[in-house]
Design a protein around this motif. Structure first.
Motif, PDB file in Angstrom:
ATOM      1  N   MET A   1       0.844  -1.251  -0.002  1.00 25.61           N
ATOM      2  CA  MET A   1      -0.091  -0.084  -0.023  1.00 25.61           C
ATOM      3  C   MET A   1       0.967   1.407   0.212  1.00 25.61           C
ATOM      4  O   MET A   1       1.732   1.200   0.443  1.00 25.61           O
ATOM      5  N   ASP A   2       0.453   2.184  -0.768  1.00 29.06           N
ATOM      6  CA  ASP A   2       1.130   3.501  -0.816  1.00 29.06           C
ATOM      7  C   ASP A   2       0.362   4.715  -0.472  1.00 29.06           C
ATOM      8  O   ASP A   2       1.011   5.793  -0.589  1.00 29.06           O
ATOM      9  N   HIS A   3      -0.834   4.494   0.280  1.00 30.54           N
ATOM     10  CA  HIS A   3      -1.759   5.616   0.407  1.00 30.54           C
ATOM     11  C   HIS A   3      -2.798   5.212   1.363  1.00 30.54           C
ATOM     12  O   HIS A   3      -2.998   3.910   1.492  1.00 30.54           O
ATOM     13  N   SER A   4      -3.344   6.238   2.051  1.00 28.71           N
ATOM     14  CA  SER A   4      -4.214   5.845   3.219  1.00 28.71           C
ATOM     15  C   SER A   4      -5.325   6.879   3.207  1.00 28.71           C
ATOM     16  O   SER A   4      -4.733   8.147   3.142  1.00 28.71           O
ATOM     17  N   SER A   5      -6.571   6.654   3.679  1.00 22.89           N
ATOM     18  CA  SER A   5      -7.392   7.525   3.835  1.00 22.89           C
ATOM     19  C   SER A   5      -8.351   7.318   4.956  1.00 22.89           C
ATOM     20  O   SER A   5      -8.429   6.013   5.137  1.00 22.89           O
ATOM     21  N   PHE A   6      -9.176   8.094   5.610  1.00 28.82           N
ATOM     22  CA  PHE A   6     -10.038   7.578   6.433  1.00 28.82           C
ATOM     23  C   PHE A   6     -11.533   7.790   6.150  1.00 28.82           C
ATOM     24  O   PHE A   6     -11.738   9.133   5.760  1.00 28.82           O
ATOM     25  N   TYR A   7     -12.510   7.180   6.300  1.00 25.21           N
ATOM     26  CA  TYR A   7     -13.815   7.512   6.022  1.00 25.21           C
ATOM     27  C   TYR A   7     -14.330   7.888   7.148  1.00 25.21           C
ATOM     28  O   TYR A   7     -14.160   7.532   8.222  1.00 25.21           O
ATOM     29  N   VAL A   8     -14.826   9.255   7.014  1.00 26.88           N
ATOM     30  CA  VAL A   8     -15.102   9.786   7.964  1.00 26.88           C
ATOM     31  C   VAL A   8     -16.566  10.523   8.370  1.00 26.88           C
ATOM     32  O   VAL A   8     -17.334  10.587   9.396  1.00 26.88           O
ATOM     33  N   VAL A   9     -17.564  10.566   6.952  1.00 26.92           N
ATOM     34  CA  VAL A   9     -19.094  10.978   7.192  1.00 26.92           C
ATOM     35  C   VAL A   9     -19.519  10.381   6.338  1.00 26.92           C
ATOM     36  O   VAL A   9     -19.220  10.172   5.088  1.00 26.92           O
ATOM     37  N   ASN A  10     -20.947   9.894   6.543  1.00 24.22           N
ATOM     38  CA  ASN A  10     -21.742   9.024   5.813  1.00 24.22           C
ATOM     39  C   ASN A  10     -22.678   9.811   5.290  1.00 24.22           C
ATOM     40  O   ASN A  10     -23.528  10.671   5.959  1.00 24.22           O
ATOM     41  N   ASN A  11     -23.079  10.001   4.008  1.00 21.50           N
ATOM     42  CA  ASN A  11     -24.087  10.776   3.460  1.00 21.50           C
ATOM     43  C   ASN A  11     -24.110  12.221   3.573  1.00 21.50           C
ATOM     44  O   ASN A  11     -25.063  12.901   4.199  1.00 21.50           O
ATOM     45  N   ALA A  12     -23.099  13.073   3.560  1.00 25.35           N
ATOM     46  CA  ALA A  12     -22.772  14.216   3.831  1.00 25.35           C
ATOM     47  C   ALA A  12     -22.472  15.087   2.518  1.00 25.35           C
ATOM     48  O   ALA A  12     -22.009  14.521   1.570  1.00 25.35           O
ATOM     49  N   ASN A  29     -11.154  11.787   4.600  1.00 25.41           N
ATOM     50  CA  ASN A  29     -10.036  12.681   4.802  1.00 25.41           C
ATOM     51  C   ASN A  29      -8.835  11.910   4.589  1.00 25.41           C
ATOM     52  O   ASN A  29      -8.653  10.997   4.793  1.00 25.41           O
ATOM     53  N   GLN A  30      -7.763  12.782   3.954  1.00 22.34           N
ATOM     54  CA  GLN A  30      -6.782  12.375   3.910  1.00 22.34           C
ATOM     55  C   GLN A  30      -5.667  13.131   3.793  1.00 22.34           C
ATOM     56  O   GLN A  30      -5.932  14.413   3.696  1.00 22.34           O
ATOM     57  N   HIS A  31      -4.235  12.830   3.869  1.00 23.30           N
ATOM     58  CA  HIS A  31      -3.189  14.008   4.368  1.00 23.30           C
ATOM     59  C   HIS A  31      -2.139  13.758   3.259  1.00 23.30           C
ATOM     60  O   HIS A  31      -1.193  14.564   3.453  1.00 23.30           O
ATOM     61  N   SER A  32      -1.878  12.736   2.528  1.00 25.06           N
ATOM     62  CA  SER A  32      -0.848  12.720   1.691  1.00 25.06           C
ATOM     63  C   SER A  32      -0.827  13.833   0.327  1.00 25.06           C
ATOM     64  O   SER A  32      -0.170  14.559   0.072  1.00 25.06           O
ATOM     65  N   ILE A  33      -2.085  14.099   0.113  1.00 22.20           N
ATOM     66  CA  ILE A  33      -2.479  15.295  -0.658  1.00 22.20           C
ATOM     67  C   ILE A  33      -3.721  15.785   0.291  1.00 22.20           C
ATOM     68  O   ILE A  33      -4.590  15.243   0.390  1.00 22.20           O
ATOM     69  N   GLU A  34      -3.704  17.079   0.884  1.00 21.86           N
ATOM     70  CA  GLU A  34      -4.580  17.434   1.506  1.00 21.86           C
ATOM     71  C   GLU A  34      -5.879  17.449   1.223  1.00 21.86           C
ATOM     72  O   GLU A  34      -6.131  18.089   0.278  1.00 21.86           O
ATOM     73  N   ARG A  35      -6.877  16.681   1.822  1.00 18.37           N
ATOM     74  CA  ARG A  35      -8.088  16.624   1.253  1.00 18.37           C
ATOM     75  C   ARG A  35      -8.905  16.455   2.561  1.00 18.37           C
ATOM     76  O   ARG A  35      -8.662  15.870   3.683  1.00 18.37           O
ATOM     77  N   TYR A  36     -10.056  17.460   2.842  1.00 19.27           N
ATOM     78  CA  TYR A  36     -10.810  17.166   4.049  1.00 19.27           C
ATOM     79  C   TYR A  36     -12.521  17.097   3.713  1.00 19.27           C
ATOM     80  O   TYR A  36     -12.844  17.993   2.674  1.00 19.27           O
ATOM     81  N   HIS A  37     -12.835  16.178   4.029  1.00 22.63           N
ATOM     82  CA  HIS A  37     -14.399  15.894   3.835  1.00 22.63           C
ATOM     83  C   HIS A  37     -14.606  15.789   2.285  1.00 22.63           C
ATOM     84  O   HIS A  37     -15.545  16.814   1.475  1.00 22.63           O
ATOM     85  N   VAL A  38     -13.976  14.920   1.353  1.00 23.93           N
ATOM     86  CA  VAL A  38     -14.177  14.979  -0.089  1.00 23.93           C
ATOM     87  C   VAL A  38     -14.851  13.591  -0.473  1.00 23.93           C
ATOM     88  O   VAL A  38     -14.597  12.736   0.465  1.00 23.93           O
ATOM     89  N   ILE A  39     -15.369  13.339  -1.535  1.00 24.98           N
ATOM     90  CA  ILE A  39     -16.337  12.365  -1.977  1.00 24.98           C
ATOM     91  C   ILE A  39     -15.302  10.944  -1.935  1.00 24.98           C
ATOM     92  O   ILE A  39     -14.023  11.067  -2.423  1.00 24.98           O
TER      93      ILE A  39
END
Length: 61
Positions: A1-12, A29-39
């Motif tokens: 694996m070379d990337h990870s992200s967290f499932y944070v919100v359902n149906n938002a 949400n993910q931090h290798s490429i800053e993303r906050y609450h993305v699809i």
């Protein structure tokens, strides 16, 4: 694996309207490429989508 992200919100509503548009769905949400609450499913931006594997697991609380 070379990337990870967290499932944070359902149906938002996504907060990254520049990339996702004005849509509602499951968000990560993910931090290798800053993303906050993305699809969760961003196929159009994943150039390696044919080779992408997704592993999901639940962390104990």
């Amino acid at each position: 694996m070379d990337h990870s992200s967290f499932y944070v919100v359902n149906n938002a509503k996504t907060q990254d309207t520049a990339h996702d548009g004005n849509v509602t769905g499951d968000l990560i949400n993910q931090h290798s490429i800053e993303r906050y609450h993305v699809i969760w499913n961003r196929d159009k931006e994943n150039q390696r989508r044919d080779y992408t594997r997704i592993y999901a697991f639940e962390l104990p609380t």
